[in-house]
Design an enzyme around this catalytic site. Sequence first.
Site, mmCIF file in Angstrom:
data_model
loop_
_atom_site.group_PDB
_atom_site.id
_atom_site.type_symbol
_atom_site.label_atom_id
_atom_site.label_comp_id
_atom_site.label_asym_id
_atom_site.label_seq_id
_atom_site.Cartn_x
_atom_site.Cartn_y
_atom_site.Cartn_z
ATOM 1 N N CYS A 104 0.818 -1.211 0.000
ATOM 2 C CA CYS A 104 0.000 0.000 0.000
ATOM 3 C C CYS A 104 0.851 1.262 0.000
ATOM 4 C CB CYS A 104 -0.952 0.008 1.183
ATOM 5 S SG CYS A 104 -0.130 -0.111 2.776
ATOM 6 N N HIS A 275 -2.121 1.613 7.387
ATOM 7 C CA HIS A 275 -2.415 1.384 5.971
ATOM 8 C C HIS A 275 -2.329 2.680 5.180
ATOM 9 C CE1 HIS A 275 -4.204 -0.527 2.507
ATOM 10 N NE2 HIS A 275 -5.255 0.279 2.525
ATOM 11 N N ASN A 295 -8.784 3.612 -1.631
ATOM 12 C CA ASN A 295 -8.090 2.451 -1.091
ATOM 13 C C ASN A 295 -7.468 1.647 -2.234
ATOM 14 O OD1 ASN A 295 -7.147 0.642 0.791
ATOM 15 N ND2 ASN A 295 -9.146 0.044 1.581
#
Length: 340
Positions: A104, A275, A295
């Site tokens: 990520c 994240h 995301n």
Amino acid sequence: MFLPFCTFFWILTGVSATFHPLSDEFIAQINENQTHWTAGRNFKISEWARVIQMASGVRFHHRLPRPSLLRTNKEIPEHFDSREKWPHCASLFRIWDQSHCGSCWAVSAAATMSDRICIHSSQNLQISVSAEDLLSCCHQCGTGCLGGEIPRAWHYWRTTGIVTGGLYNSTAQGCRAYSLPPCEHHVPIQRRPHCDTLKLETPSCKLECDDSQLNYEDSLTFGGEVRHFVQPEEIQREIMENGPVEGAIEVYEDFFSYKSGVYKRTSSGTYIGGHAVKILGWGVENGVPYWLCANSWNKDWGDGGYFKIVRGENHCAVEEEVYASVPEFAQENRDDLRWI
């Protein structure tokens, strides 16, 4: 030891004392305890160990010094969406799939860099920055699929450069495409192979393009001075002026079941890790101010791959780890864009 996938730190402190975090009962409990957002099933209970790993790829320490920032008096609107201000930048509408890797930190960085190249070329350059190149070659950023640091990714763009390259199997989008295939994070399983069937391994660093007719050095893109934004107003002005920024959130067990609305951690949520995400706008919904974020768990998760999170109170540390820089071109007039 750091867990693979994407979310920061690396220790799970436990699950709900009453229900499993991915169970229907836990989801119902979330919806009963608050009204700002809606929870629903995104993962099977059997996937819990992998889901934890998928949300554990950002490290929140060793920050770069924060340079002084230029300030403007431009009025901040109540709502802002980068996709509306720069509608001709295709990258702004793209939702990534980080696959089974804790990338990520690299994927969100590359996505944000791609947006900014388009924005700062007056929406002319539709170039994708290679998440693969950043993930595999920036050794000072971290340990690839086992996690990395956001500011170091942006510093690497400035000092070393990152080649072009897009989504999985997209050789036409640049030098090095993302080599990890999209996989099924969610339920019901369909269309894609399940993530559990893939081997977790960081791609090798290769200073060459997928297409032998392309030159690696000629494909490098570069960024300028790395900036760290802390105050909500700073983040807003930066997005308005220069495009989306990369940030990170502390993930709690209820976040995995997000479907819509403005996310705010429920009291029953247990901390999982950190994240990286792309922040592309903000607004107010039912009186609650929020950040609009993209995301990297494909479009099946959340609200078509997007989510909203409470703005203005550093909720889940969303306003703590925000970085970006402006792409560096050889000519300031942008008539004949070339990289420095």
